[in-house]
Design an enzyme around this catalytic site. Structure first.
Site, short mmCIF file in Angstrom:
data_model
loop_
_atom_site.label_atom_id
_atom_site.label_comp_id
_atom_site.label_asym_id
_atom_site.label_seq_id
_atom_site.Cartn_x
_atom_site.Cartn_y
_atom_site.Cartn_z
N GLU A 34 2.74 3.85 -0.47
CA GLU A 34 3.70 3.36 -1.46
C GLU A 34 3.74 4.39 -2.59
OE1 GLU A 34 4.74 -0.40 -4.41
OE2 GLU A 34 2.95 -0.49 -3.13
N ARG A 258 -12.39 0.57 5.14
CA ARG A 258 -12.37 1.54 4.04
C ARG A 258 -13.74 2.18 3.89
NH1 ARG A 258 -8.38 1.19 0.03
NH2 ARG A 258 -6.96 -0.60 0.20
N LYS A 268 -5.51 2.09 -7.49
CA LYS A 268 -4.42 2.76 -8.22
C LYS A 268 -4.22 2.13 -9.60
CE LYS A 268 -1.48 4.46 -4.44
NZ LYS A 268 -0.15 4.30 -3.81
#
Length: 554
Positions: A34, A258, A268
């Site tokens: 994104e 992850r 983020k």
């Protein structure tokens, strides 16, 4: 003979699919960021995985921007993401955007409405949350769930036409309000947002949710292996449900865990806080875990790829020690970085028996690890700078550097002995007066004198003044994302120190931006973009060994 590396679980899946002729043995992956921030070390793992699998199995990998939220997305982020991927060494088969498919996605939503599988809901966000139920507690069906197909089609068209404000209506999938997976309890698939989009402008005020756009975009592109991180495992049934109901190409989602890195934040939202609140100088601050920050600090792309390969792919999340990343950086730079001499905390040395006005040229290796690196010429004369820490006025036992009456070898040069200390009125050492042994020149030493210590230096007559930024870890705790209190409470206030009285050898005037060097005995450093003609600025990349204190003084 080296042992062949075993396959990870994704490689096992792909090899079985190829053997079974699934999708004709074709492999097409995608990296779908994104564009709402800069990529970080976590994204690097995903990039290396998706592009790496495609390369290994002679397939392709698309770059697809998930640009379905116009409020947070910017062209700046799109460009930074493309630059980061290229810098890491990868090329995408096609550059695509979810916004490329807005018309097709809208058509998919219409198809669901026509099949009685989607409806327009006027409920508030609070009301929908209250009606959703909980684990083991069925949800309550919305009063708008029974709208007719015709009414839903008209309302959805009116939503697209901009007849309603943000939040007035949403389009929901009609699945099962008692489903044990809460994500399948009539999820929202479209919402109204009157916001300017970075690519489509004001053409749309109706935008698909991630769960609706993701799988359908994969299907449109005929992605064979859609690889996500583990938090999306509960989204997979919804991913499959949409594809099955729309009867489109059966892309399939797979999840991997992850790999967080100690002393780093990879959210983020939190990284944006650090930037906006001026804890760092920007997204590419060398202390940031962003790819642009690591590039600016001097981390080689090859080292990041090596790190991602080293930590591997698994199904269980864990915290990787940052020293693994630093080891990969150090190992790569040891092979590739040219050697230079730089004195970070200088004290002057005057060689009293060296002829005044004389200068000679000495030969120095650029990198003994690289047989093709060659050599360079360095000048030597009567006055030099050495590191202040390489002199001790009252030497301790087993101290092999310079001190009163002690001798040491100057790298690539001669053996010197300290005879006199000069101090200022405050008792600070300003000069060391030494003598040298002319017969002790490196490479042709006939002096018969043996010393244990070797120190670096620069020739005062042509040394170049520089600024060096020394970096420590940005956080004082291993796992700042999960530490008690606000994550900003754990910021290391001593993570940056600036040395502005540094002297370096003049060969560094030829350095280019982001070029990496090993400063002998001090570590690896990279030339920063802030450098100006005659004013060099270097960022510390990594030390020669890990010197981080395990416990931080409070």
């Amino acid at each position: 003979m080296s042992e062949e590396k075993s396959l990870n679980f994704l490689e096992e899946i792909i090899e079985k699919d190829i053997a079974d002729g699934i999708h004709g043995g074709r492999v097409l992956t995608r990296f779908p960021p994104e564009p709402n921030g800069y990529l970080h070390i976590g994204h690097a793992s995903s990039i290396c995985l998706n592009f790496g699998l495609a390369k290994k199995y002679k397939g392709l990998c698309n770059l697809r921007f998930d640009d379905t939220n116009p409020v947070t997305e910017e062209t700046e982020y799109v460009e930074s993401i493309k630059a980061d991927i290229k810098w890491l060494g990868f090329e995408w088969a096609a550059e695509l955007y979810a916004s490329d498919y807005f018309e097709q996605l809208y058509g998919f939503a219409v198809k669901l409405i026509e099949k009685g599988l989607a409806y327009v809901d006027d409920s508030s966000a609070e009301q929908m949350a209250a009606e959703k139920g909980d684990i083991g507690v069925p949800g309550k069906e919305s009063i708008y769930r029974s709208r007719s197909v015709a009414e839903n089609l008209q309302l959805f068209a009116d939503m697209r036409a901009g007849k309603y404000p943000d939040g007035a209506k949403v389009l929901r999938a009609r699945i099962d309000m008692a489903h044990p997976n809460l994500l399948l309890r009539d999820p929202i698939i479209y919402r109204i947002k009157h916001a300017h989009h970075h690519r489509t402008g004001d053409q749309w005020c109706l935008y698909p949710m991630y769960d609706f756009a993701h799988g359908q975009s994969d299907s449109i592109e005929k992605i064979t292996h859609s690889i996500c991180t583990l938090e999306f495992i509960h989204h997979r049934p919804l991913y499959d449900w949409f594809i099955e109901q729309l009867e489109i190409f059966p892309s399939h989602q797979y999840e991997f865990a992850r790999r967080s890195v100690s002393y780093m934040i990879t959210s983020k939202r939190k990284l944006l806080q650090l930037v906006n609140d001026k804890y760092v100088s920007g997204w590419d601050d060398p202390r940031m875990p962003t790819i642009s920050g690591m590039r600016r600090r001097g981390y080689p792309a090859a080292a990041i790829r090596k790190f991602c390969d080293t930590i591997g792919v698994g199904k269980r999340e864990n915290l990787v020690d940052i020293t693994v990343l630093e080891f990969c950086v150090r190992e790569e730079l040891n092979k590739t970085a040219q050697r230079r001499m730089a004195v970070l905390d200088p004290v002057k040395v005057v060689i009293t028996n060296y002829p005044e006005g004389k200068t000679e040229q000495l030969n120095a290796d650029n990198n003994t690890e690289d047989e093709h690196a060659g050599t360079r010429s360095i000048s030597f004369g009567r006055e030099l700078y050495i590191e202040r820490e390489d002199f001790m006025e009252e030497p301790v036992k087993k101290y092999f550097r310079l001190g009163p009456g002690l001798s040491v070898r100057l790298k690539h040069a001669y053996i010197i002995t300290c005879n006199e200390i000069v101090k200022d009125a405050d008792g600070n050492i300003t000069e060391l007066h030494c003598t040298y042994i002319p017969e002790s020149k490196s490479g042709s030493d006939t002096s018969g004198v043996h010393v244990k210590g070797v120190i670096h230096w620069v020739h005062a007559a042509d040394a170049v003044k520089a600024t060096v930024r020394m970096y420590d870890r940005l956080f004082t705790v291993e796992d700042p994302a999960n530490a008690e209190g606000d994550f900003k409470d754990h910021i290391n206030t001593s993570s940056l120190s600036v040395l502005d009285q540094v002297w370096v050898e003049p060969a560094l005037l030829q350095a280019s931006e982001n070029e990496s060097f090993q400063f002998l005995r001090k570590g690896y450093f990279s030339l920063d973009r802030d450098s100006q003609p005659g004013h060099l600025v270097f960022n510390q990349t990594v030390g020669l060994k890990d010197t981080f204190a395990k416990e931080v003084k409070k």
